[in-house]
Design an enzyme around this catalytic site. Structure first.
Site, PDB file in Angstrom:
ATOM      1  N   ASP A 105       1.391 -23.503  15.731  1.00  0.00           N
ATOM      2  CA  ASP A 105       2.472 -22.703  15.180  1.00  0.00           C
ATOM      3  C   ASP A 105       3.682 -23.548  14.817  1.00  0.00           C
ATOM      4  O   ASP A 105       4.383 -23.259  13.847  1.00  0.00           O
ATOM      5  CB  ASP A 105       2.872 -21.616  16.182  1.00  0.00           C
ATOM      6  CG  ASP A 105       3.863 -20.621  15.601  1.00  0.00           C
ATOM      7  OD1 ASP A 105       3.707 -20.251  14.425  1.00  0.00           O
ATOM      8  OD2 ASP A 105       4.800 -20.213  16.318  1.00  0.00           O
ATOM      9  N   HIS A 134       6.540 -27.792  11.546  1.00  0.00           N
ATOM     10  CA  HIS A 134       7.963 -28.078  11.705  1.00  0.00           C
ATOM     11  C   HIS A 134       8.227 -29.448  12.330  1.00  0.00           C
ATOM     12  O   HIS A 134       8.993 -30.256  11.800  1.00  0.00           O
ATOM     13  CB  HIS A 134       8.634 -27.014  12.576  1.00  0.00           C
ATOM     14  CG  HIS A 134       8.532 -25.621  12.036  1.00  0.00           C
ATOM     15  ND1 HIS A 134       8.448 -25.346  10.691  1.00  0.00           N
ATOM     16  CD2 HIS A 134       8.521 -24.420  12.657  1.00  0.00           C
ATOM     17  CE1 HIS A 134       8.387 -24.036  10.513  1.00  0.00           C
ATOM     18  NE2 HIS A 134       8.424 -23.461  11.680  1.00  0.00           N
ATOM     19  N   GLU A 147      12.388 -22.010  22.399  1.00  0.00           N
ATOM     20  CA  GLU A 147      12.798 -20.623  22.202  1.00  0.00           C
ATOM     21  C   GLU A 147      12.932 -19.947  23.554  1.00  0.00           C
ATOM     22  O   GLU A 147      12.155 -20.213  24.473  1.00  0.00           O
ATOM     23  CB  GLU A 147      11.778 -19.883  21.341  1.00  0.00           C
ATOM     24  CG  GLU A 147      11.644 -20.429  19.927  1.00  0.00           C
ATOM     25  CD  GLU A 147      10.643 -19.654  19.104  1.00  0.00           C
ATOM     26  OE1 GLU A 147      11.042 -18.679  18.444  1.00  0.00           O
ATOM     27  OE2 GLU A 147       9.456 -20.010  19.122  1.00  0.00           O
ATOM     28  N   LYS A 180      16.677 -25.959   6.018  1.00  0.00           N
ATOM     29  CA  LYS A 180      17.876 -25.894   6.850  1.00  0.00           C
ATOM     30  C   LYS A 180      18.816 -27.058   6.520  1.00  0.00           C
ATOM     31  O   LYS A 180      18.403 -28.190   6.335  1.00  0.00           O
ATOM     32  CB  LYS A 180      17.504 -25.919   8.331  1.00  0.00           C
ATOM     33  CG  LYS A 180      16.839 -24.634   8.801  1.00  0.00           C
ATOM     34  CD  LYS A 180      16.558 -24.682  10.285  1.00  0.00           C
ATOM     35  CE  LYS A 180      15.899 -23.384  10.752  1.00  0.00           C
ATOM     36  NZ  LYS A 180      16.829 -22.244  10.691  1.00  0.00           N
ATOM     37  N   HIS A 225      10.110 -23.258   6.276  1.00  0.00           N
ATOM     38  CA  HIS A 225      11.525 -22.898   6.170  1.00  0.00           C
ATOM     39  C   HIS A 225      12.435 -23.882   6.894  1.00  0.00           C
ATOM     40  O   HIS A 225      13.627 -23.975   6.583  1.00  0.00           O
ATOM     41  CB  HIS A 225      11.759 -21.474   6.689  1.00  0.00           C
ATOM     42  CG  HIS A 225      11.617 -21.318   8.171  1.00  0.00           C
ATOM     43  ND1 HIS A 225      10.408 -21.077   8.781  1.00  0.00           N
ATOM     44  CD2 HIS A 225      12.535 -21.378   9.163  1.00  0.00           C
ATOM     45  CE1 HIS A 225      10.584 -20.978  10.084  1.00  0.00           C
ATOM     46  NE2 HIS A 225      11.854 -21.163  10.341  1.00  0.00           N
ATOM     47  N   LYS A 247       7.807 -21.303  24.237  1.00  0.00           N
ATOM     48  CA  LYS A 247       8.430 -19.984  24.342  1.00  0.00           C
ATOM     49  C   LYS A 247       8.951 -19.786  25.765  1.00  0.00           C
ATOM     50  O   LYS A 247       8.473 -20.403  26.712  1.00  0.00           O
ATOM     51  CB  LYS A 247       7.393 -18.895  24.037  1.00  0.00           C
ATOM     52  CG  LYS A 247       6.707 -19.013  22.678  1.00  0.00           C
ATOM     53  CD  LYS A 247       7.582 -18.510  21.582  1.00  0.00           C
ATOM     54  CE  LYS A 247       6.806 -18.443  20.255  1.00  0.00           C
ATOM     55  NZ  LYS A 247       7.667 -18.010  19.135  1.00  0.00           N
ATOM     56  N   LYS A 262       3.326 -20.557   5.890  1.00  0.00           N
ATOM     57  CA  LYS A 262       2.507 -21.155   6.934  1.00  0.00           C
ATOM     58  C   LYS A 262       1.907 -20.047   7.796  1.00  0.00           C
ATOM     59  O   LYS A 262       2.439 -18.926   7.810  1.00  0.00           O
ATOM     60  CB  LYS A 262       3.329 -22.122   7.787  1.00  0.00           C
ATOM     61  CG  LYS A 262       4.264 -21.456   8.802  1.00  0.00           C
ATOM     62  CD  LYS A 262       4.811 -22.479   9.737  1.00  0.00           C
ATOM     63  CE  LYS A 262       5.597 -21.826  10.843  1.00  0.00           C
ATOM     64  NZ  LYS A 262       4.818 -21.105  11.849  1.00  0.00           N
ATOM     65  N   ARG A 276       0.811  -1.220   0.000  1.00  0.00           N
ATOM     66  CA  ARG A 276       0.000   0.000   0.000  1.00  0.00           C
ATOM     67  C   ARG A 276       0.843   1.268   0.000  1.00  0.00           C
ATOM     68  O   ARG A 276       0.327   2.350  -0.287  1.00  0.00           O
ATOM     69  CB  ARG A 276      -0.912   0.027   1.232  1.00  0.00           C
ATOM     70  CG  ARG A 276      -2.026  -1.004   1.191  1.00  0.00           C
ATOM     71  CD  ARG A 276      -2.921  -0.842   2.399  1.00  0.00           C
ATOM     72  NE  ARG A 276      -4.054  -1.760   2.385  1.00  0.00           N
ATOM     73  CZ  ARG A 276      -5.004  -1.783   3.307  1.00  0.00           C
ATOM     74  NH1 ARG A 276      -4.942  -0.934   4.335  1.00  0.00           N
ATOM     75  NH2 ARG A 276      -6.004  -2.647   3.228  1.00  0.00           N
TER      76      ARG A 276
END
Length: 513
Positions: free
Chosen positions: A262, A267, A243, A209, A205, A365, A175, A68
Site C-alpha cells: 500500500d 510512496h 498513521e 505534495k 498523490h 497504521k 494506485k 450506476r
C-alpha cells in the site's frame, strides 16, 4: 442572464505574479469513473473547483461523471456542489460555480455495458460542440484496480480512447499498479494496447505534495547540502510514513494488500528515489525519469531478510484517550488474516554516492502520531575535543524533511549550553511552510490534475519505475509468505519489537517523530 465568463486574466483570485501554478489548461474535459467514491468526493471534485477558482481551467471546461446511480445532470451537479462546499481549499464563489456547473454532465451505466459507453461517447461529442472542448478529454479511473482492464477495453471499443492529430485522449490510473511485478506487467499490457505510453498517467498523490517537490529544491538549489549528500558524511536515511488511524471501513481494499504494497512500493520508494538520485540535467519529465530509474535500478535487498525486515499487526489498546480495537477485530476482517499493518525494510544502494549507507523504510497504521518524514542522519564528528560528560546529550546531526502534516524542514545540530562549562546539547533549527510563506500550497490532486490536462508528466511514475519498485518489494513479500501472523504491537506505539531489533542489529535506533 448568464454570469460573465471568468478567465485567468480577470479572475480576482489569480495573481499574475503567483508562479506556483502558472500554466493554464487549454480546451478540455475530464471524465471521472467512480464518482460516488470517497476519493472523488473528497479530493477530485474539490480539486477541479479549486483549479477553476484560480483561473487555471478554460472557461468551457467540462466535467462528466460515470456511475450506476440513476442521476440526471442536475443530480450530479448537486453532488459536486456539496463536495466542493465541504472539501474545497479555496473560498466558494458563485460565479466560479455557475461557470463550472454549465459543463457538468452525468452518464449512467456499469463498466460492462457497451451502450453506456456509447452514451458517454455521444456526451463527449456534444460537449465538444457546446463547450468547445476540442476533442481533448482525460479519463480518470477512480475505481478498483480489478476494473482497470474492463474500463480500458470499453473505452477502446467505443472509440473514446482514440486520439486525433489535433486532439488528445489520456487516462489516469490510481494506485495500486498491480499487487506484484507480474500483475503490474499484465495491467500495463492491457492499458498500453488502448493508450500510447505518453497518454498514461499513473497517479501517486505524494509526488504532488509541495514538500516532496521541495526535496529537489533543497538538494539542488543550495550549495550547503549537496556536498554532504553522500556516504562520506551520511550515516543512514530513515523514511517514515506513520498513521494514527486504523483500517476501519476499508476491509475490502486493505486485507491482502498490507502496508508494504500500500505504501512502501509506491510512496516510500518514490521518496527514496528523489532523496538518492543524481542531479538531473533539468527538471523535465525525461531527465527526472532517467535519474529515478538509475537509482531504483541500483537498490538491493540485504541477503538475510529475516534480520533486516519487520512486519506487525496493531492490537487493541488505549490510543488518544480512547480504547481502540485491534486489526483482527475490525469489521469485515478475517480473524486469521496475515495482512500486515506495519512494515519496515532496510535497503542499500549500490553506487558510488551511497555505498555503505542503509536506507530504512517503514510504514504503519495505529502508530504514535500521523507523520511522514525523511530523516538524513549524518555521521558523528570523528573527534570531539570535549570531556565525554559534556557531550553526553549530543546525538547525530540530522536533516529532517517533514512531508506532512507540519510541512517544513528541521536541522538538528549541537550547540553550547549557556553557562561557564563547555557543555554541548542538541538543538534544532526549524523552517515551516506556514511561517515562511503567506501563500497556501495547492492540494496534491489539484497540481496533478492540472498536469494531466496539460500533458506534463514529471510527477507521475513511469512503467519502468513501477516495475523496478515491484522487483525490489516482491522478494520481501515472498519471504513473509507462509510465516504466519505478523507480530502484534499495541495501538499508539511505534511498531513491533522486531522493528527495533532490526535497527539494533545495525547499531541504530528509529526516530520518534
Amino acid at each position: 442572464m448568464r454570469p460573465a465568463k471568468i478567465t485567468a486574466e480577470h479572475n480576482p483570485l489569480r495573481d499574475p505574479l503567483d508562479l506556483r501554478l502558472p500554466r493554464i489548461a487549454g480546451p478540455c474535459g475530464l471524465v471521472i469513473f467512480g464518482v460516488t467514491g470517497d476519493l472523488s468526493r473528497k479530493k477530485l471534485m474539490p480539486a477541479v473547483y479549486d483549479l477553476a477558482n484560480r483561473g487555471l481551467l478554460p472557461p468551457g471546461f467540462a466535467l462528466t461523471g460515470f456511475a450506476r446511480r440513476d442521476w440526471a445532470d442536475e443530480d450530479f451537479a448537486q453532488v459536486v456542489h456539496d463536495a466542493v462546499k465541504q472539501h474545497a481549499r479555496t473560498p466558494f464563489r458563485e460565479e466560479t460555480w455557475q461557470q463550472l456547473a454549465e459543463g457538468i454532465r452525468f452518464v449512467q451505466g456499469s463498466f460492462d455495458d457497451p451502450e453506456a459507453f456509447e452514451e458517454l461517447r455521444r456526451t463527449v461529442e456534444t460537449l465538444d460542440a457546446e463547450r468547445g472542448t476540442g476533442g481533448n478529454h482525460a479519463f480518470y479511473l477512480s475505481v478498483p484496480p480489478s476494473a482497470f482492464p474492463l474500463v480500458c477495453e470499453q473505452l477502446s471499443a467505443s472509440g473514446l480512447s482514440r486520439s486525433e492529430p489535433d486532439a488528445w485522449r489520456r487516462v489516469v490510473i490510481e494506485k495500486p499498479f498491480g499487487h506484484d511485478l507480474e500483475s503490474a506487467q499484465e495491467l500495463d499490457s492491457v492499458v498500453s494496447q488502448v493508450f500510447e505510453p505518453e497518454s498514461v498517467f499513473r497517479i501517486d498523490h505524494y509526488l504532488g505534495k509541495e514538500t516532496v517537490q521541495n526535496i529537489l529544491a533543497l538538494r539542488f538549489a543550495n550549495q550547503m547540502f549537496e556536498p554532504l549528500w553522500n556516504s562520506g558524511y551520511v550515516d543512514h536515511v530513515q523514511i517514515t510514513m506513520a498513521e494514527d488511524i486504523g483500517i476501519g471501513g476499508r476491509a475490502s481494499y486493505y486485507d491482502g494488500v498490507g502496508a508494504a504494497r500500500d505504501v512502501i512500493q509506491n510512496h516510500l520508494l518514490q521518496l527514496l528515489a528523489l532523496v538518492a538520485m543524481e542531479e538531473p540535467v533539468n527538471f523535465d519529465a525525461a531527465a527526472l525519469r532517467a535519474e529515478k530509474i538509475k537509482v531504483l535500478s541500483s537498490v538491493r535487498l540485504p541477503r538475510d531478510l529475516s534480520r533486516h525486515t519487520a512486519r506487525g499487526q496493531y492490537a487493541a489498546a488505549w490510543q488518544g484517550g480512547e480504547q481502540v480495537v485491534g486489526f483482527l477485530e475490525e469489521e469485515g476482517f478475517n480473524p486469521d488474516s496475515t495482512t500486515e499493518t506495519y512494515a519496515a525494510v532496510r535497503l542499500d544502494i549500490d553506487n558510488r554516492r551511497w555505498a555503505g549507507v542503509p536506507f530504512y523504510l517503514r510504514s504503519g497504521k495505529r502508530l504514535g502520531r500521523r507523520v511522514t518524514e525523511v530523516a538524513v542522519v549524518f555521521k558523528k564528528a570523528p573527534h570531539l575535543p570535549f570531556e565525554t560528560s559534556l557531550t553526553s546529550d549530543l546525538g547525530s546531526n540530522a536533516l529532517v524533511i517533514r512531508v506532512q502534516p507540519d510541512e517544513g524542514v528541521t536541522l538538528r545540530f549541537g550547540a553550547k549550553v549557556p553557562g561557564t562549562a563547555m557543555e554541548v546539547r542538541d538543538v534544532t533549527m526549524d523552517f515551516g511552510y506556514g511561517h515562511s510563506f503567506t501563500e497556501s500550497s495547492p492540494e496534491a490532486y489539484e497540481r496533478l490534475i492540472l498536469d494531466v490536462l496539460l500533458g506534463d508528466p514529471p510527477l507521475f511514475p513511469t512503467r519502468e519505475e513501477v516495475e523496478l519498485s515491484w522487483k525490489i518489494l516482491d522478494p520481501v513479500i515472498d519471504h513473509w509468505a507462509g510465516k504466519g501472523r505478523p507480530e502484534p504491537y499495541p495501538s499508539g506505539s511505534w511498531g513491533p519489537p522486531s522493528a527495533d531489533a532490526m535497527m539494533a542489529r545495525d547499531g541504530r535506533t528509529w526516530r520518534r517523530p
